[in-house]
Design a protein around this motif. Sequence first.
Motif, PDB file in Angstrom:
ATOM      1  N   ALA A   1      18.887  -6.823   4.620  1.00  0.00           N
ATOM      2  CA  ALA A   1      17.483  -7.015   4.993  1.00  0.00           C
ATOM      3  C   ALA A   1      16.580  -5.928   4.414  1.00  0.00           C
ATOM      4  N   VAL A   2      17.142  -4.769   4.095  1.00  0.00           N
ATOM      5  CA  VAL A   2      16.340  -3.683   3.523  1.00  0.00           C
ATOM      6  C   VAL A   2      16.252  -3.905   2.021  1.00  0.00           C
ATOM      7  N   ARG A   3      15.068  -4.236   1.570  1.00  0.00           N
ATOM      8  CA  ARG A   3      14.859  -4.514   0.143  1.00  0.00           C
ATOM      9  C   ARG A   3      14.624  -3.249  -0.666  1.00  0.00           C
ATOM     10  N   GLU A   4      13.878  -2.283  -0.053  1.00  0.00           N
ATOM     11  CA  GLU A   4      13.550  -1.070  -0.794  1.00  0.00           C
ATOM     12  C   GLU A   4      13.113   0.027   0.165  1.00  0.00           C
ATOM     13  N   VAL A   5      13.491   1.254  -0.178  1.00  0.00           N
ATOM     14  CA  VAL A   5      13.011   2.437   0.532  1.00  0.00           C
ATOM     15  C   VAL A   5      12.572   3.432  -0.533  1.00  0.00           C
ATOM     16  N   LYS A   6      11.343   3.890  -0.408  1.00  0.00           N
ATOM     17  CA  LYS A   6      10.815   4.891  -1.339  1.00  0.00           C
ATOM     18  C   LYS A   6      10.367   6.103  -0.552  1.00  0.00           C
ATOM     19  N   LEU A   7      10.804   7.268  -0.987  1.00  0.00           N
ATOM     20  CA  LEU A   7      10.328   8.498  -0.379  1.00  0.00           C
ATOM     21  C   LEU A   7       8.908   8.733  -0.855  1.00  0.00           C
ATOM     22  N   THR A   8       8.018   9.037   0.078  1.00  0.00           N
ATOM     23  CA  THR A   8       6.613   9.253  -0.276  1.00  0.00           C
ATOM     24  C   THR A   8       6.149  10.659   0.088  1.00  0.00           C
ATOM     25  N   GLY A   9       7.039  11.480   0.546  1.00  0.00           N
ATOM     26  CA  GLY A   9       6.739  12.851   0.930  1.00  0.00           C
ATOM     27  C   GLY A   9       7.960  13.446   1.594  1.00  0.00           C
ATOM     28  N   GLU A  10       7.852  14.691   2.007  1.00  0.00           N
ATOM     29  CA  GLU A  10       9.007  15.362   2.592  1.00  0.00           C
ATOM     30  C   GLU A  10       9.468  14.737   3.906  1.00  0.00           C
ATOM     31  N   VAL A  11       8.560  14.151   4.664  1.00  0.00           N
ATOM     32  CA  VAL A  11       8.949  13.555   5.942  1.00  0.00           C
ATOM     33  C   VAL A  11       8.560  12.077   6.032  1.00  0.00           C
ATOM     34  N   TYR A  12       8.188  11.475   4.902  1.00  0.00           N
ATOM     35  CA  TYR A  12       7.704  10.094   4.913  1.00  0.00           C
ATOM     36  C   TYR A  12       8.499   9.232   3.943  1.00  0.00           C
ATOM     37  N   SER A  13       8.714   7.981   4.356  1.00  0.00           N
ATOM     38  CA  SER A  13       9.340   6.993   3.475  1.00  0.00           C
ATOM     39  C   SER A  13       8.722   5.628   3.758  1.00  0.00           C
ATOM     40  N   ARG A  14       8.530   4.847   2.683  1.00  0.00           N
ATOM     41  CA  ARG A  14       7.973   3.501   2.797  1.00  0.00           C
ATOM     42  C   ARG A  14       9.117   2.508   2.669  1.00  0.00           C
ATOM     43  N   TRP A  15       9.217   1.624   3.663  1.00  0.00           N
ATOM     44  CA  TRP A  15      10.303   0.654   3.743  1.00  0.00           C
ATOM     45  C   TRP A  15       9.763  -0.762   3.546  1.00  0.00           C
ATOM     46  N   THR A  16      10.541  -1.581   2.850  1.00  0.00           N
ATOM     47  CA  THR A  16      10.283  -3.016   2.749  1.00  0.00           C
ATOM     48  C   THR A  16      11.536  -3.721   3.239  1.00  0.00           C
ATOM     49  N   VAL A  17      11.385  -4.552   4.257  1.00  0.00           N
ATOM     50  CA  VAL A  17      12.505  -5.326   4.788  1.00  0.00           C
ATOM     51  C   VAL A  17      12.120  -6.797   4.776  1.00  0.00           C
ATOM     52  N   ALA A  18      13.137  -7.646   4.640  1.00  0.00           N
ATOM     53  CA  ALA A  18      12.902  -9.089   4.637  1.00  0.00           C
ATOM     54  C   ALA A  18      14.062  -9.783   5.333  1.00  0.00           C
ATOM     55  N   ILE A  19      13.715 -10.624   6.274  1.00  0.00           N
ATOM     56  CA  ILE A  19      14.689 -11.455   6.958  1.00  0.00           C
ATOM     57  C   ILE A  19      14.203 -12.881   6.793  1.00  0.00           C
ATOM     58  N   SER A  20      15.015 -13.677   6.104  1.00  0.00           N
ATOM     59  CA  SER A  20      14.623 -15.040   5.770  1.00  0.00           C
ATOM     60  C   SER A  20      13.311 -14.984   4.983  1.00  0.00           C
ATOM     61  N   LYS A  21      12.283 -15.686   5.443  1.00  0.00           N
ATOM     62  CA  LYS A  21      11.003 -15.699   4.730  1.00  0.00           C
ATOM     63  C   LYS A  21      10.033 -14.652   5.236  1.00  0.00           C
ATOM     64  N   LEU A  22      10.447 -13.890   6.254  1.00  0.00           N
ATOM     65  CA  LEU A  22       9.585 -12.888   6.861  1.00  0.00           C
ATOM     66  C   LEU A  22       9.810 -11.533   6.198  1.00  0.00           C
ATOM     67  N   SER A  23       8.758 -10.978   5.599  1.00  0.00           N
ATOM     68  CA  SER A  23       8.831  -9.677   4.953  1.00  0.00           C
ATOM     69  C   SER A  23       7.905  -8.705   5.676  1.00  0.00           C
ATOM     70  N   ARG A  24       8.377  -7.483   5.846  1.00  0.00           N
ATOM     71  CA  ARG A  24       7.595  -6.445   6.521  1.00  0.00           C
ATOM     72  C   ARG A  24       7.643  -5.160   5.702  1.00  0.00           C
ATOM     73  N   GLN A  25       6.518  -4.420   5.744  1.00  0.00           N
ATOM     74  CA  GLN A  25       6.452  -3.098   5.134  1.00  0.00           C
ATOM     75  C   GLN A  25       5.940  -2.118   6.174  1.00  0.00           C
ATOM     76  N   PHE A  26       6.466  -0.901   6.129  1.00  0.00           N
ATOM     77  CA  PHE A  26       6.016   0.108   7.073  1.00  0.00           C
ATOM     78  C   PHE A  26       6.320   1.497   6.529  1.00  0.00           C
TER      79      PHE A  26
END
Length: 187
Positions: A66-91
Motif C-alpha cells: 500500500a505504500v507507494r512512495e516515501v520521500k524525506l523532506t527534512g530531518e524530521v519530516y517525510s512525505r508518504w503516498t499510500v494507495a489501497i485499491s482506488k483510494l490514494s492518500r498523501q500526508f
Amino acid sequence: MKRRGSTDSVPDDGSFEPGDEETAKRTRTAEDGVSTVQHSIIVDLPIAAVYKQWVDFESYPEFLPAVREVKLTGEVYSRWTVAISKLSRQFLVEILEQLPEERLVWRTIEGDVWFSGDATFDAIDKQQTRVDVTVHWKPVSAMERTAAALGLAGRVVRGTLEAFKTYIESTGGPSGHSRIKVVSPKG
C-alpha cells in the motif's frame, strides 16, 4: 541521546496485556472519534538492526504494497503516498521523539489522513527484539469510519508488523536505503 516531543496518548487502563506476536492487543474508538490500535511482534534479529530498519522509511514500499512512495523532506519530516485499491492518500509525517533503539513517536501534520503513533523496541535477548506499536487515527470519510467500526485498522497494523518482520528477517538486517538522521524539531 534523548529526543523529546509531545504526543497525545491514550492512558493505559490495564487492558493492554502482553501476548504472542499474532495477537492484536486492543482496538477501540474514543468519544472524540479517535481509533486506537495496539499490536506487538517478535523479530528474530538484534535490536540495533530492527530499529535501523524501522527508521529506514524509504524502504517501506519494498515490503508494504500500500505504500507507494516515501520521500524525506527534512530531518524530521517525510512525505508518504499510500494507495489501497482506488483510494490514494498523501500526508506529511513529523517525528516528535526519537530514543534510538528504544522509541519513535510520529504524527501527521498535513494531508489526507490524521494519525499519530509510537513504536517501542525491547531486546528480549541478543537475537530477538519485541516491537510494540500503538496507532491513533481519526477516520474522516464514511468508508474510514466503517473500517474503524469493523476493526480493520487492527488488521492493517498487524499486517504491517508481519510484513516488516518477514522483510527484515529475510534480508538479514537493515536495507540501508535511507541515511536518516532524526533529530528533535526543538533542537
